[in-house]
Design an enzyme around this catalytic site. Sequence first.
Site, PDB file in Angstrom:
ATOM      1  N   PRO A 121      -4.797 -11.985  17.491  1.00 11.58           N
ATOM      2  CA  PRO A 121      -5.550 -12.293  18.723  1.00 11.58           C
ATOM      3  C   PRO A 121      -7.059 -12.311  18.494  1.00 11.58           C
ATOM      4  CG  PRO A 121      -4.629 -10.075  18.837  1.00 11.58           C
ATOM      5  CD  PRO A 121      -4.100 -10.693  17.580  1.00 11.58           C
ATOM      6  N   HIS A 145       0.814  -1.227   0.000  1.00 11.88           N
ATOM      7  CA  HIS A 145       0.000   0.000   0.000  1.00 11.88           C
ATOM      8  C   HIS A 145       0.842   1.269   0.000  1.00 11.88           C
ATOM      9  CE1 HIS A 145      -3.704  -2.319   1.748  1.00 11.88           C
ATOM     10  NE2 HIS A 145      -3.615  -2.424   0.433  1.00 11.88           N
TER      11      HIS A 145
HETATM   12  P1  OAD Z   1      -7.005  -3.565  10.437  1.00  8.36           P
HETATM   13  O1  OAD Z   1      -7.069  -2.453  11.423  1.00  8.36           O
HETATM   14  O2  OAD Z   1      -8.151  -3.751   9.525  1.00  8.36           O
HETATM   15  O3  OAD Z   1      -6.777  -4.948  11.196  1.00  8.36           O
HETATM   16  C1  OAD Z   1      -5.798  -5.069  12.191  1.00  8.36           C
HETATM   17  C2  OAD Z   1      -5.831  -6.491  12.713  1.00  8.36           C
HETATM   18  O4  OAD Z   1      -4.771  -6.632  13.647  1.00  8.36           O
HETATM   19  C3  OAD Z   1      -7.123  -6.882  13.455  1.00  8.36           C
HETATM   20  O5  OAD Z   1      -7.632  -8.088  12.901  1.00  8.36           O
HETATM   21  C4  OAD Z   1      -6.666  -7.085  14.906  1.00  8.36           C
HETATM   22  O6  OAD Z   1      -7.360  -8.171  15.564  1.00  8.36           O
HETATM   23  C5  OAD Z   1      -5.209  -7.440  14.704  1.00  8.36           C
HETATM   24  N1  OAD Z   1      -4.328  -7.132  15.849  1.00  8.36           N
HETATM   25  C6  OAD Z   1      -4.440  -6.186  16.808  1.00  8.36           C
HETATM   26  N2  OAD Z   1      -3.388  -6.220  17.640  1.00  8.36           N
HETATM   27  C7  OAD Z   1      -2.582  -7.215  17.213  1.00  8.36           C
HETATM   28  C8  OAD Z   1      -1.333  -7.764  17.645  1.00  8.36           C
HETATM   29  N3  OAD Z   1      -0.687  -7.268  18.710  1.00  8.36           N
HETATM   30  N4  OAD Z   1      -0.804  -8.798  16.940  1.00  8.36           N
HETATM   31  C9  OAD Z   1      -1.441  -9.299  15.855  1.00  8.36           C
HETATM   32  N5  OAD Z   1      -2.617  -8.837  15.401  1.00  8.36           N
HETATM   33  C10 OAD Z   1      -3.190  -7.810  16.059  1.00  8.36           C
HETATM   34  O7  OAD Z   1      -5.629  -3.363   9.624  1.00  8.36           O
HETATM   35  P2  OAD Z   1      -5.211  -3.965   8.212  1.00  8.36           P
HETATM   36  O8  OAD Z   1      -5.727  -5.338   8.033  1.00  8.36           O
HETATM   37  O9  OAD Z   1      -3.754  -3.736   8.090  1.00  8.36           O
HETATM   38  O10 OAD Z   1      -4.953   0.805   4.018  1.00  8.36           O
HETATM   39  O11 OAD Z   1      -5.967  -2.990   7.222  1.00  8.36           O
HETATM   40  C11 OAD Z   1      -5.786  -3.144   5.830  1.00  8.36           C
HETATM   41  C12 OAD Z   1      -5.730  -1.783   5.175  1.00  8.36           C
HETATM   42  O12 OAD Z   1      -6.885  -1.030   5.504  1.00  8.36           O
HETATM   43  C13 OAD Z   1      -4.566  -0.931   5.623  1.00  8.36           C
HETATM   44  O13 OAD Z   1      -3.379  -1.195   4.900  1.00  8.36           O
HETATM   45  C14 OAD Z   1      -5.058   0.457   5.394  1.00  8.36           C
HETATM   46  C15 OAD Z   1      -6.489   0.318   5.835  1.00  8.36           C
HETATM   47  O14 OAD Z   1      -7.384   1.201   5.286  1.00  8.36           O
HETATM   48  C16 OAD Z   1      -4.048   1.744   3.619  1.00  8.36           C
HETATM   49  O15 OAD Z   1      -3.327   2.336   4.398  1.00  8.36           O
HETATM   50  C17 OAD Z   1      -4.003   1.992   2.168  1.00  8.36           C
END
Ligand code: OAD
Length: 247
Positions: free
Chosen positions: A216, A118
């Site tokens: 988690p 991204h």
């Molecule tokens: P999200 O905020 O959608 O998801 C984050 C995930 O991390 C959730 O499923 C949480 O349960 C998990 N999580 C939280 N703490 C954690 C930890 N300590 N260890 C492991 N997992 C944990 O974020 P993304 O999936 O990255 O786009 O979101 C995808 C995209 O949507 C991003 O790249 C961004 C956003 O809009 C852009 O920036 C272009």
Amino acid sequence: MPTDTEDLVSRLRNARTVVALTGAGVSSASGIPTFRGDDGLWKQYRAEDLATPEAFAHDPKLVWEWYDWRRATIAAAQPNAAHAVLAKWSQRPGFTLITQNVDGLHERAGTNNVIRFHGSIWELRCAAECGAAPWDDHTAPMATLPPMCPSCGGIARPGIVWFGENIDPDVLERASAAAAAADVFLSIGTSSLVFPAAGLLHHAKRNGAFTVEINPGATDVSRVVDLPIAAPAEDALGMLDARVRMG
Ligand code: OAD
């Protein structure tokens, strides 16, 4: 340690190719908010107002104020134990890290060959596409908002893929090829809701990868993967790394 985790440790030792796809959860222990968690950015702000080409065309200063605030938060943060393990694994041949994160913490931890799916919050480019090559800018906070293109004097934009925009075709090609070739595919700290990034795991699985989720919380892929590990990335990766090293 449960038998299925021991199986993963053995697979990680013997795999020719390992791919890790990371998301915002990997940076959570560094104090950087995720997007969709309880304190997530998309709970406080509307993506439509801040992360679309339309939002930027409507109010570039507002969009830049938000990115400037995020840049300052990230600049003050440090990579955590999850970044450190992945950086170490990236020294090994056949390891590919694909990240949806734009924060640059994988690079700061010393990770080799990061595929930035991204883009990067530290890269700027000319919003008018004047032909200037994208450039790095690490100032936080920025001196003027919005920042300007040094070539044409027009407005610069963050080098981030916004909603409604396409992934760079070369990046998509490299990420898809790595996923298809993966013996082990790890999906770490992502909600697996944003495509095409979320499709990489399915692509890997179709092509024979052993698939793992480290998160988690439960997601749409928790029931799809061969091994869901319901734990924070900074803990689970540390445990796996210690086991892989013990031999
Ligand atoms: P999200 O905020 O959608 O998801 C984050 C995930 O991390 C959730 O499923 C949480 O349960 C998990 N999580 C939280 N703490 C954690 C930890 N300590 N260890 C492991 N997992 C944990 O974020 P993304 O999936 O990255 O786009 O979101 C995808 C995209 O949507 C991003 O790249 C961004 C956003 O809009 C852009 O920036 C272009």
